[in-house]
Design a protein around this motif. Structure first.
Motif, short mmCIF file in Angstrom:
data_model
loop_
_atom_site.label_atom_id
_atom_site.label_comp_id
_atom_site.label_asym_id
_atom_site.label_seq_id
_atom_site.Cartn_x
_atom_site.Cartn_y
_atom_site.Cartn_z
N ALA A 362 0.77 -1.21 0.14
CA ALA A 362 0.07 0.17 0.10
C ALA A 362 1.02 1.34 0.09
CB ALA A 362 -0.93 0.22 1.17
N GLY A 363 2.21 1.43 0.68
CA GLY A 363 2.84 2.48 0.85
C GLY A 363 3.20 2.63 -0.39
N ILE A 364 4.05 1.61 -1.16
CA ILE A 364 4.46 1.81 -2.52
C ILE A 364 3.62 2.16 -3.52
CG2 ILE A 364 5.44 0.38 -4.43
CD1 ILE A 364 7.63 0.80 -2.28
N ALA A 365 2.38 1.72 -3.39
CA ALA A 365 1.33 2.05 -4.37
C ALA A 365 1.09 3.52 -4.37
CB ALA A 365 0.08 1.31 -4.02
N VAL A 366 0.87 4.07 -2.83
CA VAL A 366 0.72 5.46 -2.74
C VAL A 366 1.93 6.33 -3.28
CG1 VAL A 366 0.50 7.44 -0.89
CG2 VAL A 366 -0.78 5.21 -0.73
N MET A 367 3.12 5.73 -3.00
CA MET A 367 4.27 6.58 -3.46
C MET A 367 4.27 6.70 -5.14
SD MET A 367 8.17 5.83 -3.13
CE MET A 367 8.36 4.50 -4.19
N LEU A 368 3.71 5.59 -5.49
CA LEU A 368 3.66 5.58 -7.23
C LEU A 368 2.79 6.54 -7.63
CD1 LEU A 368 4.02 1.73 -7.96
CD2 LEU A 368 5.88 3.52 -8.39
N GLU A 369 1.57 6.73 -6.78
CA GLU A 369 0.82 7.56 -7.32
C GLU A 369 0.88 9.14 -6.97
OE1 GLU A 369 -3.11 8.97 -8.95
OE2 GLU A 369 -1.75 7.22 -9.34
N VAL A 370 1.47 9.12 -5.92
CA VAL A 370 2.38 10.69 -5.88
C VAL A 370 3.27 10.89 -6.84
CG1 VAL A 370 3.77 12.02 -4.36
CG2 VAL A 370 1.86 10.64 -3.20
N ALA A 371 4.08 9.98 -7.33
CA ALA A 371 5.00 10.42 -8.51
C ALA A 371 4.18 10.47 -9.71
CB ALA A 371 5.79 9.11 -8.55
N ARG A 372 3.11 9.81 -9.96
CA ARG A 372 2.25 10.03 -11.02
C ARG A 372 1.77 11.54 -10.74
NH1 ARG A 372 -2.74 10.53 -12.95
NH2 ARG A 372 -3.55 10.30 -11.06
N LEU A 386 13.46 12.39 -5.34
CA LEU A 386 13.80 11.06 -5.59
C LEU A 386 12.87 10.23 -4.94
CD1 LEU A 386 17.59 11.33 -4.52
CD2 LEU A 386 16.87 11.12 -6.82
N PHE A 387 12.18 9.45 -5.70
CA PHE A 387 11.38 8.59 -5.31
C PHE A 387 12.03 7.08 -5.03
CE2 PHE A 387 8.57 11.61 -7.39
CZ PHE A 387 7.63 11.74 -6.47
N VAL A 388 12.02 6.77 -4.20
CA VAL A 388 12.72 5.45 -3.68
C VAL A 388 12.28 4.41 -2.83
CG1 VAL A 388 15.07 4.62 -2.72
CG2 VAL A 388 14.76 7.17 -3.34
N ALA A 389 11.92 3.25 -3.77
CA ALA A 389 11.48 1.89 -3.04
C ALA A 389 12.72 1.20 -2.55
CB ALA A 389 10.87 1.04 -4.11
N VAL A 390 12.62 0.93 -1.23
CA VAL A 390 13.88 0.55 -0.61
C VAL A 390 13.61 -1.01 -0.35
CG1 VAL A 390 14.64 2.86 0.13
CG2 VAL A 390 13.25 1.26 1.85
N THR A 391 14.73 -1.57 -0.11
CA THR A 391 14.68 -3.04 0.28
C THR A 391 15.23 -3.23 1.71
OG1 THR A 391 15.62 -5.28 -0.54
CG2 THR A 391 17.16 -3.41 -0.46
N ALA A 392 15.04 -4.50 2.23
CA ALA A 392 15.59 -4.84 3.45
C ALA A 392 15.06 -3.92 4.63
CB ALA A 392 17.07 -4.88 3.40
N GLU A 393 13.97 -3.57 4.55
CA GLU A 393 13.47 -2.82 5.84
C GLU A 393 13.20 -3.80 6.93
OE1 GLU A 393 10.44 -1.36 8.78
OE2 GLU A 393 10.16 -3.03 7.26
N GLU A 394 12.61 -4.90 6.41
CA GLU A 394 12.25 -5.96 7.42
C GLU A 394 13.58 -6.85 8.02
OE1 GLU A 394 9.32 -6.23 8.50
OE2 GLU A 394 7.83 -5.75 6.85
N GLU A 395 14.78 -6.26 7.53
CA GLU A 395 16.06 -6.85 8.05
C GLU A 395 16.69 -6.04 8.81
OE1 GLU A 395 16.14 -10.11 7.18
OE2 GLU A 395 15.07 -10.27 5.60
#
Length: 564
Positions: A362-372, A386-395
């Motif tokens: 959901a957070g990624i979808a909202v970020m993508l819509e804000v970018a649009r 800079l729109f950034v989808a980050v990896t390894a948050e759960e780690e």
């Protein structure tokens, strides 16, 4: 009217004169009063459904499902016309080391006048497979250092008068209750405590379970995860980024075993717990024992990308300043059996895939819509985004930590971070919450944008959870960048909905479980609201005359901005 149709030249002379008379003297100032564009519900629904589908198998860092998710985000960035600045088709490849026990195991042996006591991994103490070395060992005397906090500016220095050079420190979990909550959370974090111990010359670290920690999360429950691998990102010299040279990997000792360390000492562990119950900060002292710690693991390299898209700013003087808009793309993958909770829920739901719809498709979808919404605007804001989808948050916030330390732009040019993590899009809402709003001028930007969106900014409803130090924005805070993290508020538009209870129900029944799916739990009206208010916040920050700044005297601003 959509913002993409806006032009200052199209403003009638009379209307512009009226705006100037009201003290609005520029095109960008006028735009601050222009209607927020409408977010597209169906685009967000499609993104959530794709990213949380079973086919992506929970988007575990480094997995094929995560790579599919990353490619989806990169494709969306390309379709929006965002620029790639990483040199690898929007991907910033992050090298990780994954450590597993394999044939290795951690050991802990206590040495005293009456002989040795061997503690059992999983029953008496907990440890994680080490990322810094495949085989590690240290043997040294023990020194109890209370909470292990070094905060002299707040009147706490648990190392005062103690010699821990070459010793293993024994540390109570938690913090002095007199420390402010978020400041206390910083000093109480394992990372800060280990760094403090290392600065004083310690070579090992034993964290003690306490009654308070046991009540929050039992030792037995934590031991269920003892076989899980650990991760860290790697520096160019192949050293883990969060390694503390000279410090043996930390262990957690359960209360019954910990009592052995205090037998014959100045004070018993029960006396220390009584002091804690009464609000007294326990003082440290040498313990009459030494200990030997060993550990080992099997390592493999894992590469998992952050996905980065650039919207260039429109102002020749400000376009080299960057607002970083983040959301984490990874989730926790597939459980070994059931939901992994070890309760009746496993029997009722044999599904093993943790889809992560709210957390954080959901957070990624909202970020993508804000970018649009930005991409469709007639003019970009003055600063770049800079729109950034980050990896390894759960780690352990590792992808954002890597990005914040290795940005594809000059580090000092990052002026703000706006973070989205598990927004809990459960119902149409009247308010939003911005964790960290009280620390910088971003709080005023969030309040102003919320008002424009017909919402209000509510205070943190759960300060005891110290969320400000627990999501990806904190990686940027540690680099001195003012940051906020947004979720939906608890005031539902429908008065028949108890927002507080709805959020708590989600956290109890769906969070980090296979039930976090793209089903009726998600309100896409809420997604629309959330995207629009986040657009307004990002616009306010990216188009302002002044870059965001820490509030005068703010602890985090003074601590981290000074370091960077």
């Amino acid at each position: 009217m959509r913002i993409k149709n806006f032009s200052c030249r199209a403003v009638a002379a009379g209307a512009l004169a009226a705006l100037i008379g009201a003290g609005i003297s520029s095109c960008s100032s006028y735009r601050a009063f222009f209607p927020i564009p409408s977010a597209d519900i169906e685009r967000m629904r499609a993104d959530v459904e794709y990213l949380s589908a079973d086919a992506l198998a929970g988007r575990k860092t480094g997995s094929r499902g995560y790579q599919q998710a990353a490619q989806h985000v990169a494709d969306r960035f390309a379709a929006l016309g965002l620029q790639s600045i990483t040199g690898d088709d929007y991907f910033q490849q992050v090298p990780f080391r994954e450590a597993r026990w394999g044939k290795h195991q951690a050991t802990l042996m206590l040495h005293g006048r009456d002989g040795d006591i061997t503690f059992e991994l999983g029953a008496d103490f907990l440890a994680k497979p080490p990322t810094i070395g495949e085989d590690t060992v240290t043997s040294a005397g023990l020194v109890f250092v209370g909470y292990g906090v070094g905060a002299p500016e707040f009147g706490f220095d648990d190392y005062a008068g103690l010699d821990v050079q070459g010793k293993i420190v024994v540390v109570l979990d938690g913090r002095p209750p007199q420390l402010p909550s978020e400041v206390g959370a910083h000093y109480a974090s394992g990372r800060t405590k280990r760094e403090t111990a290392a600065r004083h010359g310690a070579v090992g670290f034993i964290n003690l379970n306490t009654p308070a920690l046991e009540a929050r999360r039992s030792f037995a429950r934590s031991s269920e995860h003892i076989q899980e691998p650990t991760f860290d990102w790697l520096r160019a010299d192949d050293v883990p980024g969060n390694a503390i040279p000279g410090m043996h990997p930390a262990v957690v000792l359960d209360i019954p075993a910990a009592r052995q360390l205090f037998m014959g000492a100045q004070r018993s562990l029960e006396t220390i717990f009584t002091e804690m119950d009464n609000g007294v900060v326990p003082k440290g002292f040498p313990l009459p024992y030494s200990a030997t710690l060993t550990s080992g693991g099997e390592h493999r390299k894992v590469v998992s990308p952050n996905v980065v898209g650039l919207l260039p700013g429109s102002d020749p003087k400000l376009r080299d300043e960057y607002v970083v808009f983040t959301a984490h793309l990874d989730h926790i993958g597939v459980d070994a059996a059931g939901s992994g909770q070890g309760d009746v829920h496993d029997q009722l739901n044999p599904d093993r895939i943790n889809n992560g719809a709210q957390d954080n498709a959901a957070g990624i979808a909202v970020m993508l819509e804000v970018a649009r919404l930005f991409a469709d605007s007639a003019r970009a804001p003055r600063r770049s985004i800079l729109f950034v989808a980050v990896t390894a948050e759960e780690e352990g916030l590792l992808g954002s930590d890597y990005f914040a330390r290795h940005p594809p732009v000059p580090p000092q040019s990052m002026v703000a971070n706006i973070n989205l993590d598990m927004p809990m899009l459960l119902y149409p809402f009247r308010d939003v919450i911005a964790f960290g709003a009280e620390h910088s001028s971003l709080g005023k930007s969030a309040a102003h944008a919320a008002q424009r969106a017909g919402l209000k900014l509510s205070p943190d409803p759960m300060p005891e959870q110290v969320i400000f130090v627990r999501s990806d924005h904190y990686s940027f805070v540690r680099q001195g960048v003012p940051s906020i993290y947004l979720i939906t508020g608890r005031e539902a538009i429908d008065q028949n909905i108890d927002g507080t209870q709805a959020q708590l129900d989600f956290l109890i029944s769906r969070y980090h479980r296979p039930d976090d799916e793209a089903d009726e739990q998600i309100s896409y009206i809420a997604a629309q609201q959330f995207a629009e208010v986040n657009f307004a916040i990002a616009w306010d920050v990216a188009d302002a005359e002044r870059k965001p700044r820490w509030n005068r005297g703010d602890f985090f601003g003074e601590l981290f901005a000074a370091e960077n």
